[in-house]
Write an enzyme that holds these catalytic residues in place. Sequence first.
Site, PDB file in Angstrom:
ATOM      1  N   ASP A 276       0.915  -1.352   0.001  1.00  0.00           N
ATOM      2  CA  ASP A 276       0.154  -0.108   0.051  1.00  0.00           C
ATOM      3  C   ASP A 276       0.891   1.393  -0.194  1.00  0.00           C
ATOM      4  O   ASP A 276       1.956   1.220   0.714  1.00  0.00           O
ATOM      5  CB  ASP A 276      -0.937  -0.045   1.279  1.00  0.00           C
ATOM      6  CG  ASP A 276      -0.097  -0.117   2.516  1.00  0.00           C
ATOM      7  OD1 ASP A 276      -0.047   0.998   3.224  1.00  0.00           O
ATOM      8  OD2 ASP A 276       0.049  -1.206   3.037  1.00  0.00           O
TER       9      ASP A 276
ATOM     10  N   ASP B 126      -9.891   3.355   5.301  1.00  0.00           N
ATOM     11  CA  ASP B 126      -8.930   3.268   6.143  1.00  0.00           C
ATOM     12  C   ASP B 126      -9.307   4.084   7.504  1.00  0.00           C
ATOM     13  O   ASP B 126      -9.394   5.134   7.629  1.00  0.00           O
ATOM     14  CB  ASP B 126      -7.784   3.952   5.514  1.00  0.00           C
ATOM     15  CG  ASP B 126      -6.486   4.072   6.644  1.00  0.00           C
ATOM     16  OD1 ASP B 126      -6.631   3.520   7.717  1.00  0.00           O
ATOM     17  OD2 ASP B 126      -5.535   4.531   6.167  1.00  0.00           O
TER      18      ASP B 126
ATOM     19  N   GLU C  32      -8.529   4.327  11.622  1.00  0.00           N
ATOM     20  CA  GLU C  32      -7.515   3.924  12.454  1.00  0.00           C
ATOM     21  C   GLU C  32      -7.178   5.263  13.534  1.00  0.00           C
ATOM     22  O   GLU C  32      -8.287   6.288  13.415  1.00  0.00           O
ATOM     23  CB  GLU C  32      -6.261   3.570  11.877  1.00  0.00           C
ATOM     24  CG  GLU C  32      -5.692   4.707  10.632  1.00  0.00           C
ATOM     25  CD  GLU C  32      -4.420   4.312  10.359  1.00  0.00           C
ATOM     26  OE1 GLU C  32      -3.474   4.313  11.015  1.00  0.00           O
ATOM     27  OE2 GLU C  32      -4.531   3.939   9.005  1.00  0.00           O
TER      28      GLU C  32
END
Length: 274
Positions: free
Chosen positions: A73, A162, A164
Amino acid sequence: MPVHRPGSVRPRRLFLAALLLTALPLALTAPADAADAAKPPRGSAHMGMGVLAHDGQHGSPAPTAATQTEGVDVAGYQGNVAWPTLWSSGVKWAYTKATEGTYYTNPYFAQQYNGSYNVGMIRGAYHFATPDTTSGATQANYFVDHGGGWSKDGKTLPGTLDIEWNPYGAECYGKSASAMVGWIADFLNTYKARTGRDAVIYTATSWWSDCTGNYGGFASANPLWIARYASDVGTLPAGWAYYTMWQYTSSGPTVGDHDKFNGALDRVQALANG
């Protein structure tokens, strides 16, 4: 009545008091200014940015008999990526950061997203969520409109959310667990309405537990991409019996952020095709 001459005690006290009052605002704001200066600039976040600080690193993946497919990534801070080098090393799939919030698009997106595709990789795009800035639906639309869409060409993976640690402030973006679950659902529902695909969820178990109350309601539809820099994936978030992808290091060859797909290349293609 006493007479205060130049150099007597009272004028000196008045001067010191005035000096203290002048300095007080600076003293009060200095810690906040220092904290703000330590925060990264908006737009610079990327997958796994908080893993080492919060979860640490506990070895490398143990050998396994199960077939796994290597991936990477990437984000804007990595600039132009040497895709032929990665392809030659066995990397077969890649995700590129497309957007963050509704204020950032990756300036290297074309080179990274198209470059991986052009060497033969199966590629996808991801969005770094900032639940404290705008709604989940607003960010999903921004993501789709700036590179996060999907097409059934056999080479494009569904978009990834994503979600987090907040690199710019409070870990859970100032949201309660129920509010965070609602924000995530808003993003996922909008993404599916726009693309026809269920988005992948990238997260770490410790963050998910802290910030969603270890909610298990997304596991039936949304593939899990787990972040853990260790010899194994450890305990998964509630609801998921297995992971689809695993970010296992931030210090791998060529670009650093390396991942394993839980299956052979034909399983990666199956996810791409929906």
